[in-house]
Motif scaffolding. Structure first.
Motif, mmCIF file in Angstrom:
data_model
loop_
_atom_site.group_PDB
_atom_site.id
_atom_site.type_symbol
_atom_site.label_atom_id
_atom_site.label_comp_id
_atom_site.label_asym_id
_atom_site.label_seq_id
_atom_site.Cartn_x
_atom_site.Cartn_y
_atom_site.Cartn_z
ATOM 1 N N GLU A 162 0.829 -1.209 0.000
ATOM 2 C CA GLU A 162 0.000 0.000 0.000
ATOM 3 C C GLU A 162 0.865 1.260 0.000
ATOM 4 O O GLU A 162 0.570 2.241 -0.692
ATOM 5 N N ARG A 163 1.932 1.225 0.824
ATOM 6 C CA ARG A 163 2.841 2.399 0.834
ATOM 7 C C ARG A 163 3.528 2.569 -0.518
ATOM 8 O O ARG A 163 3.684 3.689 -1.008
ATOM 9 N N ARG A 164 3.931 1.461 -1.094
ATOM 10 C CA ARG A 164 4.622 1.554 -2.385
ATOM 11 C C ARG A 164 3.684 2.064 -3.483
ATOM 12 O O ARG A 164 4.083 2.861 -4.330
ATOM 13 N N LEU A 165 2.436 1.624 -3.440
ATOM 14 C CA LEU A 165 1.458 2.117 -4.415
ATOM 15 C C LEU A 165 1.219 3.619 -4.254
ATOM 16 O O LEU A 165 1.066 4.348 -5.234
ATOM 17 N N ILE A 224 10.767 5.700 -4.399
ATOM 18 C CA ILE A 224 9.586 5.138 -3.730
ATOM 19 C C ILE A 224 9.836 4.893 -2.248
ATOM 20 O O ILE A 224 9.024 4.250 -1.573
ATOM 21 N N GLY A 225 10.938 5.430 -1.716
ATOM 22 C CA GLY A 225 11.163 5.409 -0.274
ATOM 23 C C GLY A 225 11.844 4.183 0.265
ATOM 24 O O GLY A 225 11.651 3.835 1.451
ATOM 25 N N ILE A 226 12.654 3.505 -0.522
ATOM 26 C CA ILE A 226 13.377 2.329 -0.022
ATOM 27 C C ILE A 226 14.596 2.806 0.763
ATOM 28 O O ILE A 226 15.412 3.568 0.243
ATOM 29 N N PRO A 227 14.768 2.365 2.045
ATOM 30 C CA PRO A 227 15.918 2.820 2.839
ATOM 31 C C PRO A 227 17.246 2.307 2.272
ATOM 32 O O PRO A 227 17.301 1.309 1.548
ATOM 33 N N GLN A 228 18.330 2.994 2.651
ATOM 34 C CA GLN A 228 19.654 2.648 2.130
ATOM 35 C C GLN A 228 20.119 1.281 2.611
ATOM 36 O O GLN A 228 20.746 0.522 1.860
#
Length: 506
Positions: free
Chosen positions: A300-303, A477-481
């Motif tokens: 849902e967050r990724r969408l 899309i907000g993927i952490p490092q």
């Protein structure tokens, strides 16, 4: 005695009211105290009457301009008018009877006009001679010689050169008195001897070669090094120029390859700032999303992030603030959103919801299926609360070209959908609509893309897309490092201050 002045050329100043008259004396009456002039000029303009008579009470000043000689026939030409309005003499006259000229003066009025005849550069100014008298050279020579012998005048060598003057030429005015003499401006400016003017031009190049610039700058540098002053630089040194966003302080060398993938990339891209962004395989990309979901970055967050980034890019492609403003409410852009029954389609529905919230007319195409994915059902529930329009048949799509087509039909898993009639019909409609196409997260294989895109939006890291994908953009899309590090990718964000950046093929 009065008859001695007959035939003389005189100038009579009658004050401010009557002006100045010039002419030849034709009669002098001592009883009535009058004097008559023939062929008169009034203030430099020839009078219409052949003769004028003046009373002694009207005369303020009387100047004798010329005294006729004893052998004159009294047959002289008409007075000539120059540009300054001063009459001249067109005849040859001999020396005067008494060898001198006379001036009869009365008190000069303060409001009297400027003297029309000019004075010669003489020590004694009892006799006034008009320089505009354009007579022959013989008359000038004899008249000036008579004045010189009788009055001790000093003749200038270039005062009377009748051969070099045009009859209508006006002699320049003299400058002020200096040591009792009139000084000519022309003599000051043009009085140098012509023989003194050099014939050869000044050698600029030769004189410039005498200046040794290298030696001078070397001497300056030596002095500044010894004295400890700041160097001003040499001509060969170019000053550094910085942009407004560059740091003038020295820093570490720039590393352009900040993203390193565990396997050799099939294709590499670069950003506008020169950072290298390698592509990843579909398997590695799928693993990256799976690990991120385990750490809390749910579907849902990724969408939601994908929908926001895709809608921002679509709004820019539609014209941005130039198109979407209160003055253009009658020109709402129209977007056709083509979605399939999979996660890629759910990303497109999320994008359509954000576009509809920004006053864009969205037409969502989604085929009818008995069972839909939960993510698609949730996104459809949210989309139904907007002003967007949902259709399930190609016939309900607009016949006229739209502003933008967003393609979310293709995916990697469900390849069998390309054989469905609705898929082929939608592909034909999109290719015939002539609208630009934006593809969101397109597949790698070009054979799986039925619609040629002008732009493509990749998520997180790009896949090795082909030429049919058009120009590639990358969204965050907000993927952490540390999630990247967990799958073996050494990652440093290339986005800077943006969430969507363009990529260029290397």
């Amino acid at each position: 005695m009065a008859t001695d002045w007959l035939g003389s050329i005189v100038s009579i100043n009658c004050g401010e009211s009557l002006g100045v008259y010039q002419g030849r004396v034709s009669a002098v009456d001592q009883v009535s105290q009058t004097i008559s002039l023939t062929r008169p000029f009034h203030n430099g303009v020839k009078c219409l009457v052949p003769e004028v008579t003046f009373r002694a009470g009207d005369i303020t000043e009387l100047k004798i301009l010329e005294i006729p000689g004893p052998g004159d026939s009294r047959q002289c030409g008409d007075l000539q008018q120059t540009e300054s309005g001063i009459p001249g003499v067109g005849c040859q006259v001999g020396p005067s009877q008494n060898g001198t000229g006379k001036v009869l003066k009365k008190p000069i009025s303060s409001s009297a006009p400027q003297n029309i005849p000019r004075r010669t550069d003489v020590k004694n100014q009892d006799i006034i001679i008009s320089p505009q008298q354009q007579c022959s050279k013989s008359y000038m020579d004899r008249h000036v010689e008579t004045l010189t012998q009788s009055k001790g005048f000093r003749r200038r060598h270039n005062s009377w050169s009748s051969s070099s003057r045009h009859p209508n030429q006006v002699t320049p005015k003299k400058s002020g008195l200096k040591n009792g003499q009139m000084k000519s401006k022309d003599d000051e400016c043009f009085g140098d001897d012509i023989d003194e003017i050099p014939d050869t031009d000044f050698d600029f190049e030769g004189n410039l070669a005498l200046f040794d610039k290298a030696a001078v700058f070397e001497e300056i540098e030596t002095y500044e090094r010894r004295s400890g002053t700041r160097s001003r630089g040499t001509p060969n040194e170019k000053p550094a120029r910085y942009r407004h966003d560059e740091n003038i302080l020295e820093s570490e060398p720039i590393v352009y390859r900040r993203i390193v993938v565990p396997q050799n990339a099939n294709k590499e891209f670069c950003t506008d700032s020169g950072l290298v962004v390698p592509s990843v395989s579909y398997e590695l990309h799928k693993k990256l999303l799976s690990v991120a979901e385990k750490h809390g970055l749910t579907l849902e967050r990724r969408l939601e992030m994908t929908g926001v980034c895709a809608s921002q890019m679509a709004l820019s492609l539609l014209g941005g603030p130039n198109r979407l403003n209160p003055k253009n409410v009658h020109q709402r852009p129209t977007v056709a959103l083509l979605c399939g029954p999979h996660v890629k389609g759910a990303q497109g529905i999320s994008c359509g919801r954000h576009l509809s919230n920004h006053d864009v007319h969205v037409i969502l195409f989604l085929p009818n299926f008995v069972k839909m994915l939960e993510s698609i059902t949730n996104e459809l529930n949210l989309f139904s609360k907007t002003q967007g329009q949902q259709v399930s048949s190609v016939k309900d799509l607009p016949d006229t070209p739209v502003d933008l087509v967003i393609n979310c039909l293709d995916c990697h898993e469900n390849a069998f959908l390309r054989d469905q009639p609705w898929y082929k019909a939608v592909v034909d409609w999109a290719n015939q609509n002539r609208a630009p196409v934006l593809s969101i997260d397109p597949p790698i294989n070009e054979m799986e893309q039925g619609i040629d895109a002008k732009w493509s939006l990749a998520l997180g890291l790009p896949l090795p897309l082909g030429e049919r994908a058009g120009r590639v953009y990358l969204c965050d899309i907000g993927i952490p490092q540390k999630v990247f590090q967990e799958v073996g990718i050494n990652y440093h964000s290339p986005f800077g201050c943006k969430f969507v950046i363009p990529l260029h093929s290397t």
